[in-house]
Design a protein around this motif. Structure first.
Motif, PDB file in Angstrom:
ATOM      1  N   SER A  10       0.837  -1.201   0.000  1.00 37.78           N
ATOM      2  CA  SER A  10       0.000   0.000   0.000  1.00 37.78           C
ATOM      3  C   SER A  10       0.871   1.250   0.000  1.00 37.78           C
ATOM      4  O   SER A  10       2.088   1.188   0.194  1.00 37.78           O
ATOM      5  CB  SER A  10      -0.893   0.010   1.244  1.00 37.78           C
ATOM      6  OG  SER A  10      -0.104   0.165   2.415  1.00 37.78           O
ATOM      7  N   HIS A  20      -5.638   0.984   2.189  1.00 39.03           N
ATOM      8  CA  HIS A  20      -5.551   2.343   1.642  1.00 39.03           C
ATOM      9  C   HIS A  20      -5.090   3.323   2.722  1.00 39.03           C
ATOM     10  O   HIS A  20      -5.284   3.097   3.917  1.00 39.03           O
ATOM     11  CB  HIS A  20      -6.915   2.800   1.109  1.00 39.03           C
ATOM     12  CG  HIS A  20      -7.471   1.937   0.032  1.00 39.03           C
ATOM     13  ND1 HIS A  20      -7.028   1.998  -1.270  1.00 39.03           N
ATOM     14  CD2 HIS A  20      -8.443   0.968   0.070  1.00 39.03           C
ATOM     15  CE1 HIS A  20      -7.707   1.113  -1.995  1.00 39.03           C
ATOM     16  NE2 HIS A  20      -8.562   0.481  -1.208  1.00 39.03           N
ATOM     17  N   ASP A  21      -4.524   4.414   2.263  1.00 39.77           N
ATOM     18  CA  ASP A  21      -4.158   5.502   3.176  1.00 39.77           C
ATOM     19  C   ASP A  21      -5.372   6.423   3.310  1.00 39.77           C
ATOM     20  O   ASP A  21      -5.616   7.285   2.472  1.00 39.77           O
ATOM     21  CB  ASP A  21      -2.947   6.261   2.632  1.00 39.77           C
ATOM     22  CG  ASP A  21      -2.494   7.359   3.597  1.00 39.77           C
ATOM     23  OD1 ASP A  21      -3.084   7.484   4.684  1.00 39.77           O
ATOM     24  OD2 ASP A  21      -1.528   8.084   3.248  1.00 39.77           O
ATOM     25  N   ILE A  22      -6.134   6.249   4.357  1.00 35.30           N
ATOM     26  CA  ILE A  22      -7.396   6.990   4.542  1.00 35.30           C
ATOM     27  C   ILE A  22      -7.256   8.058   5.621  1.00 35.30           C
ATOM     28  O   ILE A  22      -8.279   8.627   6.053  1.00 35.30           O
ATOM     29  CB  ILE A  22      -8.542   6.021   4.908  1.00 35.30           C
ATOM     30  CG1 ILE A  22      -8.208   5.280   6.206  1.00 35.30           C
ATOM     31  CG2 ILE A  22      -8.800   5.051   3.768  1.00 35.30           C
ATOM     32  CD1 ILE A  22      -9.353   4.440   6.741  1.00 35.30           C
ATOM     33  N   GLU A  37     -13.072   3.138   0.451  1.00 37.15           N
ATOM     34  CA  GLU A  37     -11.709   2.805   0.853  1.00 37.15           C
ATOM     35  C   GLU A  37     -11.606   2.628   2.365  1.00 37.15           C
ATOM     36  O   GLU A  37     -10.816   1.817   2.851  1.00 37.15           O
ATOM     37  CB  GLU A  37     -10.752   3.893   0.371  1.00 37.15           C
ATOM     38  CG  GLU A  37     -10.555   3.901  -1.131  1.00 37.15           C
ATOM     39  CD  GLU A  37      -9.590   4.990  -1.593  1.00 37.15           C
ATOM     40  OE1 GLU A  37      -9.205   5.828  -0.750  1.00 37.15           O
ATOM     41  OE2 GLU A  37      -9.215   4.980  -2.775  1.00 37.15           O
ATOM     42  N   ASP A  50     -12.784  -0.844   2.946  1.00 33.53           N
ATOM     43  CA  ASP A  50     -11.737  -1.781   2.528  1.00 33.53           C
ATOM     44  C   ASP A  50     -10.650  -1.914   3.592  1.00 33.53           C
ATOM     45  O   ASP A  50     -10.167  -3.007   3.895  1.00 33.53           O
ATOM     46  CB  ASP A  50     -11.106  -1.328   1.208  1.00 33.53           C
ATOM     47  CG  ASP A  50     -11.986  -1.627   0.014  1.00 33.53           C
ATOM     48  OD1 ASP A  50     -12.904  -2.457   0.159  1.00 33.53           O
ATOM     49  OD2 ASP A  50     -11.752  -1.035  -1.056  1.00 33.53           O
ATOM     50  N   THR A  51     -10.254  -0.785   4.166  1.00 33.26           N
ATOM     51  CA  THR A  51      -9.202  -0.785   5.176  1.00 33.26           C
ATOM     52  C   THR A  51      -9.653  -1.499   6.442  1.00 33.26           C
ATOM     53  O   THR A  51      -8.873  -2.237   7.060  1.00 33.26           O
ATOM     54  CB  THR A  51      -8.769   0.661   5.500  1.00 33.26           C
ATOM     55  OG1 THR A  51      -8.326   1.295   4.288  1.00 33.26           O
ATOM     56  CG2 THR A  51      -7.648   0.686   6.521  1.00 33.26           C
TER      57      THR A  51
END
Length: 774
Positions: free
Chosen positions: A11, A56-58, A78, A81-82
């Motif tokens: 990621s 993901h970088d959220i 996202e 998803d994380t």
């Protein structure tokens, strides 16, 4: 190196961690990072993969949501998803611990435990937004109704427009029989001359002006209704996203913690995958500023073709001077030392053989390559000196310093003199130093400095190419004459050139050649010794395991026998009590049984308990007697049916015993005193025959050449140790003092020499060195 790590992250979070990677200066932190990498390699070994796909970088979106901003469907998707990745990873690790009960992963387990599932938030998002990021009809009843209206009005509009484009005059009035969209409204392309034929609204025209896009009057109302339905859909989607954003914002603190842990896990497994890709191992971290990289490989070179190099620095010597011609591999060895040290301090495994050791430096300084700058008007030499001046300002005993071609770029004599001065200064400060140079003058540098070692890169004259093997203890030598002869230069030219060399230069080259030959012989001997040692260690482990297994079986049998005997005795006692009780009843009823007869009967039954045999008593007494021994006492070791000598007491139940050439820890039960308790020397002090001649307690080196004298001394010490001499005399005479100094330096470094002193008045004085052997 970071570019290689990038290929293993899952990621953007992991990539960011790689970009931020810097060496640590705290030894405990370095050990922790290496432990994390090791745990990740264990997981990959057992499972082959780790479920991190979809991470993901959220962080930015989560922080926006916590401030009240409305996230779009992609950002919310996202986030879901994380959350899913965290939950999958938690389940993955739980199953791993169930299958591998003995596995210990404290660091990874600590990270996993901080990841909270957030299942309610995940289910809420997934009910409203698909995995493709589309807001579902099921998100709300209002959205479902609006979309049903959209489909109805779209069908109505398209149906009416298709009737127009299929009419008989369509070819005359229309530019094309198609339905298209302008300004989110369905229209048809009409020739400009017939723009008023259908009434309605003109929304656009072609670039040529020959075609206008008309919304016929018959579909205006339907298009209006369609637009209103779409507006309802848009408003409802915004409402749904707002509500979801509020829920994401409410869990922002937990989400940020989850992301932080997942980023660390992604980065940790990237390090483990990288280690696997280059066949790297976990190094031991010491606090002695000692480096040991066996069979080290440059991490950025092709691991299939790179030549391994043995690199050691920091104990017997703290400065390593690598001499020899260019293109021989000196700089590769230098860079390998620096890169592997930086890798270890960054928590990365090292591409070496097992047994590697690294340390943690406060600073690593390097002067490598040609930094010549035209803009700064600096020559190669000036550029190097500017860098070296900066390095010298901060070097101390916690530093690693790397000098490539030290003193290059100026007059050879002056450059060599400066190189010696700089090396002396850095060495005096206690820094660990690796320096490369092609100056001949530095070949003798290490011989006159304590704690400095020469090295060179091997050159194969036959193939006219370097082998890239680093030879520790041997300075680089010129191969010009050998290469020239190999290439066909006439012998008379080579002989003429050799005459131009000074006697010192010739002697130095001969010495280096001799050292190389001895190095090769020593290397072969070392490899054979290592094989024998490994074989002996393996045999010792097998014997010890067999003995321990036997002891366990013996203890189990004894325990079973004791339990069985105890049961039988207890049964006998119960029977006796019953008999005595019966007798007492008879006595009460008037029988003539007397009390002393009852007591005798009970004692006789108690005596039925099992007793030790005479032999068992003797063994017990011997074991008790053997429970105390003194250092040097001769004993008999029952386990091996051999005599030995007590070296020291390990504990109340164990002693360290020497049996022949082996030292072993033995329990007191296996030791017996012998008939000769007095201390007995294991090593005879009489002369013995070695290699066909009698070994004397002294060696006379007077009149010998320096090289021959040291060669004889080396052989003599080995024979004297085998002969068992506690003390030997090395007679070298007074002379100029060169031989005396060389002998003392050699003895000081020899592993079998405990201490040295000058001879007394009756022992030859300073012309004789007395050495006590271990």
């Amino acid at each position: 190196m970071k570019e290689q790590l990038f290929t293993h992250v899952s990621s953007a979070l992991g990539r960011e961690r790689v970009e931020q990677l810097t060496p640590e200066k705290d030894a405990n932190e370095v050990k922790r990072l290496l432990d994390e990498t090791y745990e990740a390699t264990e997981v990959l070994r057992l499972r082959g993969h780790v479920p991190l796909g979809g991470l993901h970088d959220i962080r930015f979106e989560v922080k926006r949501a916590s401030l009240g901003s409305v996230l779009d469907a992609k950002a919310i998707n996202e986030t879901a998803d994380t959350i899913r990745v965290g939950n999958q990873l938690t389940l993955f690790m739980e199953r791993l611990f169930e299958d591998e009960e003995d596995i210990q992963l404290p660091n990874l387990n600590g990270m996993i435990e901080q990841i909270l599932p957030l299942k309610e938030l995940y289910n809420t998002i997934r009910k409203a937004i698909s995995e493709e990021g589309y807001v579902l009809d099921s998100a709300s009843a209002e959205l479902r109704a609006a979309r049903q209206q959209i489909r109805t009005f779209e069908s109505t509009v398209r149906s009416r427009l298709e009737q127009i484009i299929r009419s008989s005059d369509a070819d005359t009035k229309l530019s094309d029989r198609v339905v298209t969209v302008r300004n989110d409204r369905y229209v048809i392309p009409v020739k400009a001359a017939y723009r008023h034929s259908y009434g309605g609204i003109v929304h656009d025209q072609s670039a040529s002006g020959q075609t206008v896009f008309v919304e016929p009057q018959s579909v205006v109302n339907a298009n209006n209704q369609l637009r209103e339905a779409r507006l309802k859909e848009r408003n409802e989607i915004e409402k749904i996203l707002r509500e979801l954003s509020l829920e994401v914002g409410a869990e922002s603190a937990v989400l940020l913690i989850n992301v932080e842990q997942l980023a660390t896990i992604d980065f940790t497994f990237a390090k483990a995958k990288y280690a696997k890709s280059i066949a790297a191992i976990k190094p031991k971290i010491n606090e002695e500023y000692y480096l040991h990289y066996p069979k080290a490989r440059h991490p950025l070179l092709d691991q299939e073709t790179v030549v391994p190099t043995d690199l050691t620095l920091g104990r017997e010597y703290t400065s390593l001077v690598i001499t020899g011609p260019n293109t021989g591999g000196k700089t590769v060895a230098l860079k390998t030392t620096g890169l592997l040290t930086l890798m270890a301090q960054s928590g990365l495994f090292l591409p070496t053989d097992e047994g590697a050791e690294a340390t943690v430096f406060d600073s690593i300084h390097a002067d490598i390559g040609d930094e010549q700058s035209i803009e700064q008007s600096l020559s190669t030499f000036s550029s190097h000196m500017t860098n070296i001046v900066s390095i010298l300002k901060s070097v101390d005993h916690r530093s690693l310093v790397l000098f490539d071609e030290l003193g290059a770029g100026t007059d050879p004599q002056e450059g060599a003199a400066l190189a010696v001065s700089i090396l002396d200064e850095v060495h005096a400060r206690g820094a660990r130093t690796v320096a490369t140079t092609h100056y001949t003058e530095l070949k003798g540098y290490a011989y006159n400095r304590t704690g400095v070692m020469n090295a060179s890169v091997e050159f194969d004259v036959a193939s006219l190419s370097p082998t890239y093997r680093l030879l520790i203890g041997i300075p680089g030598r010129s191969n010009a004459f050998a290469i020239s002869r190999r290439l066909g230069l006439d012998d008379f030219l080579i002989e003429a050139a050799e005459k131009e060399l000074t006697a010192d230069t010739k002697q130095a080259e001969q010495m280096i050649t001799s050292l190389e030959d001895q190095q090769q012989v020593a290397q072969v001997a070392k490899e054979e010794a290592d094989e024998l040692r490994q074989s002996a260690e393996k045999l010792h482990e097998e014997l010890e395991e067999a003995f321990n297994d036997l002891e366990r079986k013996k203890e189990r049998i004894l325990k079973e026998a004791e339990e069985k005997a105890a049961e039988e005795v207890e049964l006998a006692k119960l029977q006796a009590e019953e008999i005595i009780g019966h007798l007492r009843e008879l006595q009460k009823q008037g029988s003539t049984i007397k009390e002393h007869e009852l007591i005798d009967a009970k004692k006789g039954l108690e005596d039925a308990a099992p007793k030790l045999t005479k032999k068992q008593k003797q063994v017990k007494r011997k074991a008790q007697k053997a429970a105390s021994f003194i250092d040097g006492e001769e004993v008999f070791v029952q386990r091996f049916n051999q005599k030995g000598q007590i070296l020291e007491k390990v504990s109340d139940k164990e002693y360290l015993v020497q049996i022949g050439i082996m030292k072993m820890t033995v329990t007191v039960e296996d030791l017996q005193k012998t008939e000769q308790p007095k201390q007995k020397e294991l090593r005879p002090v009489t002369r013995v025959q070695t290699s066909g001649s009698t070994v004397k307690p002294e060696l006379d080196l007077r009149g010998e050449r320096y090289e021959n004298a040291l060669s004889r001394l080396e052989k003599y010490l080995d024979e004297a140790v085998l002969a068992g001499y506690p003390t030997v005399h090395i007679i070298h005479g007074k002379g100029t003092g060169a031989l005396r100094k060389g002998v003392k330096q050699y003895l000081a470094k020899h592993p079998s020499v405990k201490s040295t002193r000058d001879g007394g008045m009756n022992e030859g004085g300073i012309g004789n060195t007395v050495a006590d052997l271990k």
